[in-house]
Design a protein around this motif. Structure first.
Motif, mmCIF file in Angstrom:
data_model
loop_
_atom_site.group_PDB
_atom_site.id
_atom_site.type_symbol
_atom_site.label_atom_id
_atom_site.label_comp_id
_atom_site.label_asym_id
_atom_site.label_seq_id
_atom_site.Cartn_x
_atom_site.Cartn_y
_atom_site.Cartn_z
ATOM 1 N N PHE A 143 -84.874 23.957 114.355
ATOM 2 C CA PHE A 143 -86.007 24.069 113.442
ATOM 3 C C PHE A 143 -86.578 25.472 113.596
ATOM 4 O O PHE A 143 -87.085 25.834 114.661
ATOM 5 C CB PHE A 143 -87.064 23.018 113.792
ATOM 6 N N GLY A 144 -86.462 26.285 112.555
ATOM 7 C CA GLY A 144 -86.898 27.668 112.628
ATOM 8 C C GLY A 144 -88.393 27.812 112.777
ATOM 9 O O GLY A 144 -89.157 26.866 112.585
ATOM 10 N N LEU A 145 -88.827 29.010 113.130
ATOM 11 C CA LEU A 145 -90.250 29.286 113.223
ATOM 12 C C LEU A 145 -90.869 29.322 111.831
ATOM 13 O O LEU A 145 -90.210 29.653 110.844
ATOM 14 C CB LEU A 145 -90.480 30.615 113.946
ATOM 15 N N TYR A 146 -92.146 28.972 111.757
ATOM 16 C CA TYR A 146 -92.849 28.984 110.473
ATOM 17 C C TYR A 146 -92.780 30.375 109.838
ATOM 18 O O TYR A 146 -92.879 31.395 110.527
ATOM 19 C CB TYR A 146 -94.310 28.583 110.675
ATOM 20 N N THR A 147 -92.614 30.381 108.519
ATOM 21 C CA THR A 147 -92.517 31.629 107.774
ATOM 22 C C THR A 147 -93.689 31.730 106.807
ATOM 23 O O THR A 147 -93.869 30.856 105.947
ATOM 24 C CB THR A 147 -91.198 31.698 106.990
ATOM 25 N N VAL A 148 -94.470 32.780 106.956
ATOM 26 C CA VAL A 148 -95.636 32.977 106.103
ATOM 27 C C VAL A 148 -95.285 33.812 104.876
ATOM 28 O O VAL A 148 -95.861 33.625 103.801
ATOM 29 C CB VAL A 148 -96.782 33.632 106.902
ATOM 30 N N VAL A 149 -94.335 34.719 104.997
ATOM 31 C CA VAL A 149 -93.905 35.525 103.850
ATOM 32 C C VAL A 149 -93.240 34.584 102.843
ATOM 33 O O VAL A 149 -92.213 33.970 103.137
ATOM 34 C CB VAL A 149 -92.927 36.637 104.281
ATOM 35 N N ILE A 150 -93.817 34.469 101.662
ATOM 36 C CA ILE A 150 -93.426 33.427 100.716
ATOM 37 C C ILE A 150 -91.972 33.578 100.285
ATOM 38 O O ILE A 150 -91.585 34.587 99.693
ATOM 39 C CB ILE A 150 -94.339 33.449 99.476
ATOM 40 N N THR A 154 -85.737 31.325 102.695
ATOM 41 C CA THR A 154 -84.575 30.855 101.945
ATOM 42 C C THR A 154 -83.386 31.791 102.144
ATOM 43 O O THR A 154 -82.234 31.329 102.219
ATOM 44 C CB THR A 154 -84.892 30.729 100.449
ATOM 45 N N LEU A 155 -83.645 33.093 102.238
ATOM 46 C CA LEU A 155 -82.561 34.040 102.536
ATOM 47 C C LEU A 155 -82.050 33.848 103.955
ATOM 48 O O LEU A 155 -80.844 33.900 104.215
ATOM 49 C CB LEU A 155 -83.050 35.479 102.335
ATOM 50 N N HIS A 156 -82.972 33.619 104.898
ATOM 51 C CA HIS A 156 -82.565 33.358 106.274
ATOM 52 C C HIS A 156 -81.674 32.111 106.320
ATOM 53 O O HIS A 156 -80.662 32.082 107.035
ATOM 54 C CB HIS A 156 -83.789 33.121 107.163
ATOM 55 N N PHE A 185 -89.375 25.160 100.617
ATOM 56 C CA PHE A 185 -90.273 26.091 99.919
ATOM 57 C C PHE A 185 -91.064 25.292 98.893
ATOM 58 O O PHE A 185 -90.782 24.116 98.647
ATOM 59 C CB PHE A 185 -89.503 27.232 99.256
ATOM 60 N N GLY A 186 -92.056 25.928 98.307
ATOM 61 C CA GLY A 186 -92.904 25.262 97.331
ATOM 62 C C GLY A 186 -92.630 25.724 95.917
ATOM 63 O O GLY A 186 -91.827 26.638 95.683
ATOM 64 N N ASP A 187 -93.307 25.109 94.957
ATOM 65 C CA ASP A 187 -93.088 25.460 93.560
ATOM 66 C C ASP A 187 -93.454 26.910 93.276
ATOM 67 O O ASP A 187 -92.775 27.593 92.507
ATOM 68 C CB ASP A 187 -93.877 24.518 92.646
ATOM 69 N N GLN A 192 -90.367 33.563 93.371
ATOM 70 C CA GLN A 192 -90.166 34.762 94.175
ATOM 71 C C GLN A 192 -88.733 35.280 94.059
ATOM 72 O O GLN A 192 -87.779 34.509 93.949
ATOM 73 C CB GLN A 192 -90.461 34.466 95.651
ATOM 74 N N GLY A 193 -88.586 36.591 94.131
ATOM 75 C CA GLY A 193 -87.265 37.192 94.069
ATOM 76 C C GLY A 193 -86.364 36.755 95.195
ATOM 77 O O GLY A 193 -85.161 36.527 95.001
ATOM 78 N N ASP A 194 -86.917 36.626 96.410
ATOM 79 C CA ASP A 194 -86.106 36.220 97.557
ATOM 80 C C ASP A 194 -85.437 34.874 97.314
ATOM 81 O O ASP A 194 -84.278 34.669 97.682
ATOM 82 C CB ASP A 194 -86.970 36.132 98.820
ATOM 83 N N VAL A 195 -86.180 33.944 96.730
ATOM 84 C CA VAL A 195 -85.632 32.607 96.501
ATOM 85 C C VAL A 195 -84.485 32.667 95.502
ATOM 86 O O VAL A 195 -83.428 32.046 95.699
ATOM 87 C CB VAL A 195 -86.737 31.648 96.021
ATOM 88 N N ASN A 196 -84.652 33.428 94.439
ATOM 89 C CA ASN A 196 -83.589 33.522 93.445
ATOM 90 C C ASN A 196 -82.374 34.273 93.987
ATOM 91 O O ASN A 196 -81.231 33.943 93.659
ATOM 92 C CB ASN A 196 -84.134 34.193 92.178
ATOM 93 N N GLU A 197 -82.595 35.250 94.836
ATOM 94 C CA GLU A 197 -81.464 35.915 95.490
ATOM 95 C C GLU A 197 -80.737 34.939 96.407
ATOM 96 O O GLU A 197 -79.501 34.955 96.500
ATOM 97 C CB GLU A 197 -81.961 37.117 96.289
ATOM 98 N N ALA A 198 -81.495 34.085 97.079
ATOM 99 C CA ALA A 198 -80.874 33.082 97.946
ATOM 100 C C ALA A 198 -80.009 32.131 97.121
ATOM 101 O O ALA A 198 -78.906 31.750 97.545
ATOM 102 C CB ALA A 198 -81.947 32.307 98.701
#
Length: 386
Positions: A143-150, A154-156, A185-187, A192-198
């Motif tokens: 279970f990874g550490l909490y991620t605050v950067v929205i 997902t890339l990780h 992740f949330g709606d 976010q660009g990161d999510v779409n890249e993922a």
């Protein structure tokens, strides 16, 4: 002269481009808000009584964690708390669908998933109290550490999933070996660009990852209607993998859908997008005032779909629990509350030099020099022992 093109019939348009935006999307549901058990042609599971009671216990205790943490923040013991009120079924269902070897990449709100992975809730409170960066080993707990950067997680998650492929723990047919990843992740993060890249990388490499979106319908103060013109799960088709919308207030359905998506990933069939359609009954965080941007009538309507009450009605109606069992669970929740209150207040502040201890696995010369300089500076003040 402008050439006139006749308007195409709507039926032909839909044949090419799919249903109109205002059509009702399919929602996987195994338990109605009134507690009635439903069957589903794809995702139905024959749950035994112990499993269903276990789901209920999980949700009650997870809600107590949330309630106690909110109260601790109000009393100045936590700097902040991200509430999950109303999202217990989505998190418990997804968490319990995991196998021991699966790995989770959370946001900052996955307290219920953390609970199912054996994380001591005090470790979550330490993070929000500001005395550590998350007191659990991500590899030990998977279970990874909490991620605050929205959306960054997902890339990780996709990178970790691709690493699993190369480590030979995907598609072997061995249930004790094959593993998958869940990215929460949330709606709001779905924009976010990161999510779409993922999504792109996961689809391109058939990464064994489940994208689990808790659509609680509010990206802080922005409603879902302003975030997407189509249901979120339908976005997956544009990236080349399947998506499904599940009733996120139905723990049975959430478990069943997530379990199927994880198995698909473990077998090497690639990613799946799961949209858990739920509602954030509380605030975004304890610094938020949701009365400024949403109607109380909406909250009251969703309270009628409370995931815990829904399952309790089902349990009582089918004689799976009695008042004694429920009283014992209430006493367990009270003991958990006491543990959290006392444990949180007893947390020591970290030593000032703790910031140097988890930078690298092995301390570098540069870091050692920085630490020595910091210690000398700190010691120059009265009582400044580091």
């Amino acid at each position: 002269m402008t050439q006139h093109t006749p308007e195409r019939p709507r039926a032909a348009f839909e044949d090419v481009f799919g249903p109109p935006r205002d059509s009702e999307p399919e929602l996987v549901q195994l338990l109605t808000p009134e507690g009635e058990r439903l069957a589903h042609p794809v995702f139905d599971i024959d749950f035994d009584a112990d499993t269903v009671r276990g789901f209920y216990r999980d949700m009650v205790l997870v809600r107590r964690i949330d309630t106690e943490a909110t109260a601790l923040q109000r009393h100045g013991e936590l700097g902040l708390w991200a509430q999950l009120l109303g999202q217990e079924a989505a998190q418990v269902g997804a968490g319990r669908a995991l196998r021991a070897q699966d790995h989770v990449f959370p946001t900052y709100r996955e307290h219920g998933v953390a609970y199912t992975r054996g994380i001591d809730p005090l470790d979550l409170l330490g993070l929000f109290r500001g005395v550590d960066h998350g007191g659990w080993d991500p590899e030990e707990k998977h279970f990874g550490l909490y991620t605050v950067v929205i959306g960054a997680q997902t890339l990780h998650a996709v990178g970790y999933a691709m690493g699993m492929q190369r480590d030979g723990v995907v598609g072997t047919g061995d249930p004790e070996r094959d593993a998958a990843v869940v990215a929460h992740f949330g709606d709001g993060a779905s924009s976010q660009g990161d999510v779409n890249e993922a999504f792109i990388f996961a689809a391109s490499y058939d990464a064994p990852v489940v994208f689990f979106c808790q659509n609680n319908q509010w990206a802080i103060s922005e409603p879902i209607e302003r975030q997407s013109r189509i249901p979120l799960y339908q976005r997956a088709l544009g990236f080349g993998f399947p998506g499904v919308r599940v009733d996120g207030n139905d723990v049975l359905a959430t478990y069943a859908v997530t379990k199927a998506a994880l198995q698909r990933a473990r077998e090497g069939q690639g990613p799946t997008f799961v949209e858990a359609y739920t509602y954030r009954m509380g605030a975004h965080t304890t610094t938020d005032d949701p009365t400024r941007y949403r109607l109380n009538d909406d909250v009251e309507r969703w309270k009628l779909r409370d995931p815990i009450k829904r399952l309790e009605v089902h349990l009582r109606r089918n004689g799976l629990v009695d008042d004694t069992w429920l009283a014992d669970l209430a006493a367990e929740a009270d003991e958990l509350g006491r543990h959290l209150r006392e444990g949180c207040k007893a947390m020591p502040d970290p030593a000032p030099t703790a910031i140097f201890e988890h930078v690298y696995a092995e301390q570098t010369e540069e870091l050692r020099a920085q630490r020595e300089g910091f210690e000398a500076y700190h010691a120059s003040f009265d009582g400044g022992a580091a």
